[in-house]
Design an enzyme around this catalytic site. Structure first.
Site, short mmCIF file in Angstrom:
data_model
loop_
_atom_site.label_atom_id
_atom_site.label_comp_id
_atom_site.label_asym_id
_atom_site.label_seq_id
_atom_site.Cartn_x
_atom_site.Cartn_y
_atom_site.Cartn_z
N GLU A 355 0.82 -1.22 0.00
CA GLU A 355 0.00 0.00 0.00
C GLU A 355 0.85 1.27 0.00
OE1 GLU A 355 -4.21 -1.43 1.55
OE2 GLU A 355 -2.79 -1.26 3.21
C1 TNX Z 1 -4.33 -5.03 2.74
S1 TNX Z 1 -2.45 -6.90 1.90
C2 TNX Z 1 -3.15 -4.81 3.41
C3 TNX Z 1 -3.16 -4.87 4.88
C4 TNX Z 1 -4.53 -5.03 5.43
C5 TNX Z 1 -5.27 -6.06 4.63
C6 TNX Z 1 -6.62 -6.41 5.19
C7 TNX Z 1 -1.45 -5.90 2.20
C8 TNX Z 1 -0.19 -6.26 1.74
N1 TNX Z 1 -1.91 -4.80 2.83
O1 TNX Z 1 -2.53 -3.74 5.39
O2 TNX Z 1 -4.43 -5.43 6.74
O3 TNX Z 1 -5.42 -5.58 3.32
O4 TNX Z 1 -7.17 -7.51 4.57
#
Ligand code: TNX
Length: 549
Positions: A355
Site C-alpha cells: 500500500e
Molecule cells: C491489505 S495486503 C493490506 C493490509 C490489510 C489487509 C486487510 C497488504 C499487503 N496490505 O494492510 O491489513 O489488506 O485484509
C-alpha cells in the site's frame, strides 16, 4: 539395496498376530481383521486409510492386511550424529508420549542398524532425492521415514501423525491400540515455499497463541511463518537500540485494544518453537508506509521532526509514511534489521512495501534500494510485497502477489528476469476474508477481497493465476491473516481453518491431483482431529464433515 527392493519385515513379537490374520484371510477371503488369542483386535481394523492425508501425498501404496502397532516398549531412532533427525524424532516423541503414555525414548541409529519401532533416517542410501521429500514405509515391524534433508523428515512426521488414530490428538493418556495401516508413501512438495502470514501488529497475540497457530499449520507441511511484526497500529518487537518503539509504539492496537509486544527472548522462543516443527520464521518490518507506530515513538523519524500521536484507527494511517529522504530513517532500519537478523536463523527478512500508492517511483527506488543493501549487509535476503518488485534487483528477489492491478507488470518482469513470486491472492488466500455474507452482524473478517468459501479458496492454480508470470517464477503460496477485525486466537482460528488447509494443499499436492471432489472428503476427515486438538474452525457447509467434527 534400493529402498524399493527392501523386503517386508515382520516383528517377531508380532508375527503370531500377523499369521492369525493371514489364516483368517485365507479362510474367508474377505476378512481384513481378526482377534488374537489375547483378545486384542489386529489387522487393519480402524486404521486411517493412507490416502486420507492433507496435503495429498504424491504416491501411496497400501499393503492390505498389514499394520504397525506402536507398543509401550518401542523407541524412536534417529540417524546417528544428525541434529535434524534428532529434532524430528524429538518432535514426534513429544506428540506421542502424552496420548500413548509410552516412554518412547529417542535413540541413535547407527549406520547399518535396522531396528524395529519408528526409524527416522537422513541421507545415506535411499530413494528420496527431491528437496523436502520423504519416503514413509510402514510394515508390521517398523515405521521408517527416510529423507535427504531436515524438511523431508518433518514432512514425513506430519504425514505419520495423520495416519495415527484421531485420539492421538488428545492431551491425555488414551488406551491403545496405536495402529497404522501398512504401505508406502513417497512424497515431495510441488512448491518450496508454503507460507502462513500472521499479523500481530493490528492486534497483538501472546507467544502462547502464536505457538498454537504454529502447531496447527505445521500439521499441514506449511514451512514458513511470515510474522507481520509492525504496522500503523502497533510495533511488536523489542529493539534494544530503539526502546521507545515498544514503550510507545507497542502500547496500541486497532480500536485501542490488545496492545503488547514480544521481548527479544519471546521472539527467540517463537523462532525456536517454529524450527522445532519444521517452520522458518520470516520477520517483517513494514515500510515505507504502515509505519505510524514507529513515527509516534520517535520524533526524529518524521520529516517535520515532530512525533505523531499514536494511531488506533481501522484503515491504513494516512500519516504512517517514513521519511525516505532522511538519513536517520536508514540508520533506524539498519539498527532494527541488524538486531532482528541476529535473532533470525532463516534467510529472509520481510521489508514490507504494501500500500505505497502515494509514493513516487523515485521514492520507492530510494527506499528499497537502501533497505535491500541493509538486509544484505546483515546476511539476509529481502522479501517484499508486490509493490516493491519494481524497485528491487530483479534477479534473486522474492515478492508477494496479493491483489490484481497493483504492480503486475513489475512482478511479471521480475519473474522473467529470475525473480521469484509467492502467490497470496486476496480473493483466494486471504484468511481474514469472511466465508460468507450470511452473518453481517458477526463483526469478524473483511470482504474487500470478496467472501471466500473453502471451495473457492481451493479453486485456483498458482502457476497460471497471474497471467504472464512464468510458472518457473512461482516460489509457492502464502495464506495471510491480517487482524484488524480479530480479537484473539479463537477468532483467528475460525477464519484460518479450514481454508489454510486448502492453501497448504495447493502448495504441496501435484497439480494433476487437484480435484475438489477428492479434496473435500480428505479435508473433512481433519475435522475430528482439529476438534480433538482444540483448534477452532469453521464448519463450512460445503465440506462433508463426519461425526466428531
Ligand atoms: C491489505 S495486503 C493490506 C493490509 C490489510 C489487509 C486487510 C497488504 C499487503 N496490505 O494492510 O491489513 O489488506 O485484509
Amino acid at each position: 539395496m534400493n529402498a524399493s527392493e527392501s523386503p517386508p519385515r515382520r516383528r517377531r513379537s508380532r508375527r503370531t498376530k500377523s499369521m492369525v490374520v493371514a489364516v483368517v484371510l485365507a479362510v474367508t477371503g474377505s476378512l481384513v481383521y481378526a482377534t488374537t488369542s489375547q483378545g486384542r483386535p489386529s489387522g487393519t481394523e480402524g486404521t486411517v486409510p493412507l490416502g486420507t492425508v492433507v496435503p495429498q501425498p504424491v504416491k501411496v501404496s497400501t499393503d492390505e492386511g498389514v499394520a504397525f502397532d506402536l507398543e509401550a516398549d518401542d523407541a524412536i531412532y534417529a540417524s546417528q550424529g544428525s541434529a535434524s533427525a534428532k529434532a524430528a524424532a524429538e518432535f514426534l516423541a513429544g506428540l506421542l508420549r502424552k496420548p500413548t503414555g509410552y516412554a518412547l525414548p529417542v535413540r541413535s541409529l547407527s549406520p547399518g542398524d535396522d531396528p524395529e519401532g519408528i526409524v527416522l533416517s537422513l541421507g545415506g542410501k535411499n530413494a528420496v532425492t527431491k528437496k523436502e521429500g520423504y519416503q514413509l514405509d510402514i510394515d508390521s515391524g517398523s515405521v521408517r521415514i527416510r529423507a535427504d534433508d531436515r524438511g523431508g523428515l518433518f514432512n514425513g512426521v506430519a504425514t505419520l501423525r495423520q495416519l495415527l488414530p484421531v485420539k492421538v490428538e488428545r492431551q491425555q493418556k488414551m488406551a491403545g491400540p496405536w495402529r497404522v495401516q501398512g504401505g508406502r508413501i513417497s512424497d515431495a512438495p510441488r512448491y518450496g515455499y508454503r507460507g502462513a502470514m500472521l499479523d500481530v501488529g493490528r492486534h497483538f497475540m501472546p507467544v502462547k497463541n502464536v505457538k498454537k497457530y504454529i502447531d496447527t499449520i505445521a500439521r499441514y507441511k506449511v514451512n514458513n511463518l511470515h510474522l507481520h511484526l509492525t504496522d500503523d497500529q502497533g510495533w511488536r518487537i523489542a529493539v534494544k537500540s530503539w526502546p521507545k518503539l515498544t514503550e510507545i509504539g507497542g502500547k496500541t492496537g486497532v480500536g485501542g485494544m490488545l496492545g503488547g509486544y514480544f521481548t527479544q527472548a519471546d521472539y527467540k522462543d517463537i523462532v525456536q518453537y517454529a524450527a522445532a516443527r519444521g517452520i522458518t520464521v520470516i520477520p517483517e518490518i513494514d515500510g515505507p508506509n504502515h509505519a505510524h507506530a514507529a513515527l509516534a515513538s520517535y520524533a526524529e523519524l518524521n520529516c517535520d521532526g515532530k512525533a505523531l500521536e499514536p494511531y488506533t484507527g481501522f484503515a491504513q494511517s494516512p500519516d504512517g509514511n517514513l521519511c525516505v529522504d532522511k538519513d536517520i530513517t536508514y540508520k533506524f532500519l539498519d539498527d532494527v534489521i541488524g538486531e532482528l537478523a541476529d535473532l533470525t536463523p532463516g534467510p529472509y527478512i520481510a521489508i514490507g512495501g504494501d500500500e505505497t500508492q502515494n509514493r513516487s517511483k523515485a521514492e520507492m527506488d530510494t527506499y528499497f534500494g537502501k533497505v535491500n543493501k541493509i538486509v544484505k549487509k546483515h546476511g539476509k535476503k529481502p522479501y517484499g510485497w508486490m509493490e516493491s518488485a519494481g524497485s528491487m534487483p530483479k534477479k534473486g528477489s522474492l515478492s508477494e502477489y496479493w491483489a490484481p492491478g497493483i504492480s503486475d507488470d513489475e512482478l511479471i518482469a521480475a519473474g522473467k528476469a529470475g525473480g521469484k513470486v509467492v502467490l497470496a491472492p486476496s480473493s483466494k488466500a486471504y484468511l481474514d476474508m469472511k466465508y460468507t455474507e450470511d452473518y453481517p452482524e458477526y463483526p469478524v473478517g473483511q470482504t474487500w477481497g470478496g467472501t471466500v468459501t473453502v471451495e473457492q479458496s481451493y479453486d485456483w492454480n498458482p502457476d497460471t493465476h497471474l497471467k504472464g508470470l512464468p510458472a518457473k517464477a512461482v516460489a509457492g503460496v502464502e495464506a495471510p491473516m491480517f487482524t484488524e477485525t480479530l480479537f484473539g486466537i479463537h477468532q483467528v482460528e475460525d477464519l484460518a481453518f479450514p481454508r489454510m488447509l486448502a492453501i497448504a494443499e495447493i502448495g504441496w499436492a501435484k497439480e494433476s491431483s487437484h480435484d475438489w471432489k477428492t479434496f473435500a472428503p480428505r479435508l473433512a476427515a481433519q475435522g475430528p482431529r482439529l476438534r480433538e486438538a482444540r483448534v477452532n474452525y469453521y464448519l463450512d457447509p460445503g465440506v462433508p464433515w463426519p461425526m466428531g467434527s
